[in-house]
Design an enzyme around this catalytic site. Structure first.
Site: not given
Ligand code: NAP
Length: 282
Positions: A52, A96, A119
């Site tokens: 990422k 995460q 997200d």
């Protein structure tokens, strides 16, 4: 032979388009930044976070890295999120997953400001998607829509069968396919006679987490097959939920693993970050 839906190329095209947009934003004095929070040292999570950050670097997005020790308390994590929520120069916040067992993932996700929920996991984002309001969309299903659109796969009026009903793939995928005017069926582990249902699919999207489970008996001749699964086979090579060699000859188009859905997830995360910066008020 089927058309191979090339996620590597399509994700690269998207990243190049975003790079262009970020450079235009910079000319207007606007930066784009993503805060990436990793708790602990789970090896797979470390790889995802590294990828990422690499994508951010390529596009010109600033990535702010918060690598916290495994024994960080939930209260400490929540307080960091609150601090980042308040920073005008942070456009996206990514925690995460999975988090260590002593943390409540739902509570942590809910703590993220929905305007920075790149997200797309916040209940407000999911609710907005379900009633057709603007908001961030979970990256993997959003990436699949891009794969289909950019491969000129017609969705309107098509029978789409989704295998799997997870909150991050199956359910948002169903909502997005509905938005594209497909006729959608969602299947799961209690579905009776799965092959009979999946054989009705013009577009079959498989996100079940079962290595090479879907064989040709599950697929209608000429179907488009999208494989979300991600596993290692006996030779340690990446493979999906679909038995590619068996299924591919029957399809009109199919995503490979690797190089199909996988690269799209990060591209769409980057897309969400840029969208967030674009909607930030001066
Ligand atoms: P998940 O949360 O484990 O959900 C799996 C779903 O599949 C569940 O809804 C389950 O049904 C259903 N299922 C399991 N066995 C089944 C069976 N025999 N017949 C019908 N349905 C069955 O998985 P996920 O998070 O959605 O991920 C799915 C796969 O995609 C995994 O391999 C994951 O690694 C991969 N993935 C890849 C990406 C990417 O970027 N490429 C992103 C996310 C996930 P129940 O609800 O009834 O249990």
């Amino acid at each position: 032979m089927p058309a191979i839906i090339d996620g590597k190329k399509i994700s690269q095209d998207i990243k190049d388009e975003l790079k262009e947009q970020v450079s235009l934003l910079k000319e207007q004095g606007k930066g784009v930044s993503l805060a990436v929070i990793l708790v602990g040292e789970d090896p797979a999570s470390c790889v995802y976070v590294r990828n990422k950050k690499r994508a951010c670097e390529y596009i010109g997005i600033e990535s702010l890295s918060y690598e916290l020790p495994e024994d960080t308390t939930e209260a400490e994590l929540l307080s960091l999120i609150e601090e980042l929520n308040g920073k005008d120069d942070v456009n996206g916040i990514l925690v995460q997953l999975p988090l260590p067992k002593h943390m409540d993932e739902d509570k942590v996700i809910k703590a993220i400001d929905p305007r920075k929920d790149v997200d797309g996991f916040h209940p407000q984002s999911v609710g907005a998607l379900s009633i057709g309001l603007p908001g961030f969309v979970s990256c993997t299903p959003a990436g699949i829509i891009q794969l289909l659109k950019r491969s000129n796969v017609e969705m309107e009026g098509k029978n789409c069968v989704i295998v799997g009903r997870s909150n991050i793939v199956g359910k948002p995928m169903a909502l997005l396919m509905l938005r594209e005017n497909a006729t959608v069926t969602v299947t799961h582990s209690r579905t009776k006679d799965l092959p009979a249902v999946t054989r009705e699919a013009d577009i079959l999207i498989v996100a079940m987490g079962k290595k090479q489970f879907i064989t040709s008996e599950y697929v209608k001749e000429g179907a488009v097959v999208i494989d979300v699964g991600m596993h290692r086979d006996e030779n340690n090579k990446l493979c999906g939920d679909v038995n590619y060699d068996d299924v591919a000859p029957k399809c009109s188009a199919i995503t490979p693993v690797p190089g199909g859905v996988g690269p799209m997830t990060i591209a769409m995360l980057m897309y969400n970050c840029v969208a967030s910066a674009n909607t930030t008020e001066e």
